[in-house]
Design an enzyme around this catalytic site. Structure first.
Site, PDB file in Angstrom:
ATOM      1  N   VAL A   1      40.320  19.943  45.130  1.00  0.00           N
ATOM      2  CA  VAL A   1      38.904  19.877  45.532  1.00  0.00           C
ATOM      3  C   VAL A   1      38.123  18.747  44.869  1.00  0.00           C
ATOM      4  O   VAL A   1      36.968  18.508  45.217  1.00  0.00           O
ATOM      5  CB  VAL A   1      38.118  21.192  45.282  1.00  0.00           C
ATOM      6  CG1 VAL A   1      38.422  22.227  46.341  1.00  0.00           C
ATOM      7  CG2 VAL A   1      38.327  21.726  43.896  1.00  0.00           C
TER       8      VAL A   1
ATOM      9  N   TYR B   1      44.455  28.746  33.720  1.00  0.00           N
ATOM     10  CA  TYR B   1      44.367  28.140  35.055  1.00  0.00           C
ATOM     11  C   TYR B   1      43.170  27.182  35.145  1.00  0.00           C
ATOM     12  O   TYR B   1      43.294  26.054  35.632  1.00  0.00           O
ATOM     13  CB  TYR B   1      44.274  29.246  36.116  1.00  0.00           C
ATOM     14  CG  TYR B   1      43.944  28.730  37.489  1.00  0.00           C
ATOM     15  CD1 TYR B   1      44.906  28.090  38.271  1.00  0.00           C
ATOM     16  CD2 TYR B   1      42.654  28.865  38.005  1.00  0.00           C
ATOM     17  CE1 TYR B   1      44.588  27.608  39.530  1.00  0.00           C
ATOM     18  CE2 TYR B   1      42.338  28.385  39.263  1.00  0.00           C
ATOM     19  CZ  TYR B   1      43.300  27.752  40.018  1.00  0.00           C
ATOM     20  OH  TYR B   1      42.986  27.257  41.259  1.00  0.00           O
TER      21      TYR B   1
ATOM     22  N   SER C   1      43.555  21.463  42.202  1.00  0.00           N
ATOM     23  CA  SER C   1      44.728  22.125  42.789  1.00  0.00           C
ATOM     24  C   SER C   1      45.988  21.273  42.744  1.00  0.00           C
ATOM     25  O   SER C   1      47.078  21.794  42.976  1.00  0.00           O
ATOM     26  CB  SER C   1      44.449  22.490  44.242  1.00  0.00           C
ATOM     27  OG  SER C   1      43.877  23.764  44.307  1.00  0.00           O
TER      28      SER C   1
ATOM     29  N   LYS D   1      48.855  22.484  40.697  1.00  0.00           N
ATOM     30  CA  LYS D   1      49.691  23.633  41.090  1.00  0.00           C
ATOM     31  C   LYS D   1      51.182  23.304  41.196  1.00  0.00           C
ATOM     32  O   LYS D   1      52.008  24.073  40.699  1.00  0.00           O
ATOM     33  CB  LYS D   1      49.148  24.265  42.384  1.00  0.00           C
ATOM     34  CG  LYS D   1      47.815  24.972  42.135  1.00  0.00           C
ATOM     35  CD  LYS D   1      47.070  25.373  43.401  1.00  0.00           C
ATOM     36  CE  LYS D   1      45.726  26.011  43.028  1.00  0.00           C
ATOM     37  NZ  LYS D   1      44.814  26.167  44.133  1.00  0.00           N
TER      38      LYS D   1
ATOM     39  N   TYR E   1      46.939  23.694  52.199  1.00  0.00           N
ATOM     40  CA  TYR E   1      46.245  24.934  52.605  1.00  0.00           C
ATOM     41  C   TYR E   1      46.453  25.212  54.092  1.00  0.00           C
ATOM     42  O   TYR E   1      47.556  25.049  54.599  1.00  0.00           O
ATOM     43  CB  TYR E   1      44.744  24.879  52.260  1.00  0.00           C
ATOM     44  CG  TYR E   1      44.426  24.271  50.948  1.00  0.00           C
ATOM     45  CD1 TYR E   1      44.945  24.812  49.766  1.00  0.00           C
ATOM     46  CD2 TYR E   1      43.622  23.147  50.839  1.00  0.00           C
ATOM     47  CE1 TYR E   1      44.645  24.252  48.530  1.00  0.00           C
ATOM     48  CE2 TYR E   1      43.317  22.586  49.614  1.00  0.00           C
ATOM     49  CZ  TYR E   1      43.838  23.138  48.471  1.00  0.00           C
ATOM     50  OH  TYR E   1      43.541  22.583  47.273  1.00  0.00           O
TER      51      TYR E   1
END
Ligand code: GLN
Length: 390
Positions: free
Chosen positions: A258, A188, A63, A66, A240
């Site tokens: 992660v 992705y 992530s 991103k 998050y």
């Protein structure tokens, strides 16, 4: 060992005993990561990299890709086009939640999976390879070296990526994704599988810290406006459903992944990255979160605490035969004009009427136009001549 490296090292040893959490289990390749690994890296304004622990350990960016894909979409499409497909609000939900706005189907923000898939779909290119190529090239610019995709992790993620595919189908049903679902999700999955070290992440973070300019390579990677937008999204949504607490405790824009990495940005000061694979219930690395929090405390990085330099710009006065010169350097913000005005008033008291004061602003690295205009206004109210040198 210099004093900052010693500080990093002791912070790392303080969090080493934390053995809570577990490696990500839903991507088989990640479940096998060595859970004991631990590393920390910091990059400062002159591009000096300091790393401690398992600094050469490679892991996938996950992530933490991103923010960089968001940067690419912003650079290619502009802010309005990006915001028409993805929001800028914290979701308060887990990273893989179906956080879609009612009616439009727009994901809450680009830092969760749904929003990131929508952002990835905005990147140009005819096929997955072309799109991945652009993404990896931009990430490499941020990292200051050529990065590449770990094919085993990519295969592992693609073969178990049903939830992300489902999210993408939903997004396409709303017209948020206009390209075929497979093109968006495979790109992705590939962007998430780019291999990095903690050092790479710290250099990437530092490039955001210095407004899109990489302090290690000296290259501009994205514009200041793009870097600022990315940091804003990281500040509100990067961790998050822990983003609010993170801002409270650590006070820095950040992004986790992660694989166990966290990158954090102290604007104009440092890029920071930490890595350790065991994750907490939010999917953030237990030790990486703890060590960045420690560092923020010890190095005074919380953004919302007072920073003197804004209110007190560097001011010096040269007497000079034909009248004094006030020299400014560093950054002059609006609040900083108060100090300059105080210096000016003191000076004016001891000068015969009609004297000329020069204000030398040539050494200012950054000036906010409103600040200079305010200073000019002050000068005009005094019985003195005035010359502004910019
Ligand atoms: N590749 C991971 C996924 O899409 C990234 C998630 C994460 O790092 N939080 O599930």
């Amino acid at each position: 060992m210099d004093s900052i490296t010693a500080l990093l090292s002791s912070a790392l040893e303080e969090v080493r005993p934390l053995d809570g959490g577990a490696t990500a289990s839903y991507i088989p390749e990640l479940a096998d990561a060595d859970p004991e690994r631990l590393a920390l890296s910091v990059v400062g304004p002159r591009g000096r990299v300091r790393s401690v622990g398992d600094e050469d350990a490679e892991f996938t960016i996950q992530s933490m890709s991103k923010p960089f894909v968001l940067a690419l979409a912003l650079a290619e499409r502009g802010r309005d086009a990006v915001l028409s497909k993805v929001g800028a609000e914290p979701s308060g939900e887990p990273f893989n939640a179906i956080s879609l706005e009612a009616v439009t189907g727009r994901p809450a923000n680009p830092m969760i999976n749904a929003g990131a898939i929508a952002t990835t779909a905005l990147v140009g290119g005819d096929d997955v390879d072309a799109r991945t190529g652009r993404i990896v090239e931009l990430m490499s610019g941020f990292a200051g070296r050529s990065l590449w995709v770990d094919e085993a992790v990519y295969a592992s993620e693609s073969s178990t990526g049903d939830r992300n595919r489902a999210l993408a189908h939903l997004l396409r049903s709303y017209g948020v994704i206009e390209v075929p679902v497979e093109l968006a999700v495979e790109t992705y999955f590939r962007q998430c599988s780019v291999l990095v070290t903690v050092r790479d992440l710290a250099v990437m973070a530092s490039t955001l810290a210095f407004g899109g300019w990489n302090p290690v390579t000296g290259q501009r990677v994205v514009s200041e406006a793009v870097a600022r937008d990315v940091l804003s999204m990281m500040a509100s949504c990067g961790m998050y459903d822990f983003s609010g607490q993170w801002l409270l405790r650590v006070g820095l824009p950040a992004k986790s992944g992660v694989s166990g990495g966290v990158l954090a940005v102290a604007p104009s000061q440092f890029g920071v990255a930490a890595f350790s694979p065991r994750l907490d219930a939010h999917g953030n690395s237990v030790r990486a979160v703890a060590v960045v929090e420690l560092l923020s405390e010890r190095l005074g990085m919380h953004l919302l605490e007072p920073h003197e330099s804004m209110a007190a710009p560097a001011v010096s006065v040269d007497a000079g035969d034909d009248g004094p010169t006030i020299r400014l350097s560093g950054e002059l913000g609006f609040a900083g004009t108060e100090r300059v005005v105080a210096v000016l008033r003191e000076l004016a008291g001891g000068l015969p009427a009609g004297s000329v004061v020069r204000l030398d602003a040539r050494e200012l690295a950054r000036t906010h136009p409103a600040a200079l205009a305010a200073l000019e206004g002050e000068f005009e109210g005094l019985p003195l001549g005035f010359r502004l040198e910019t």
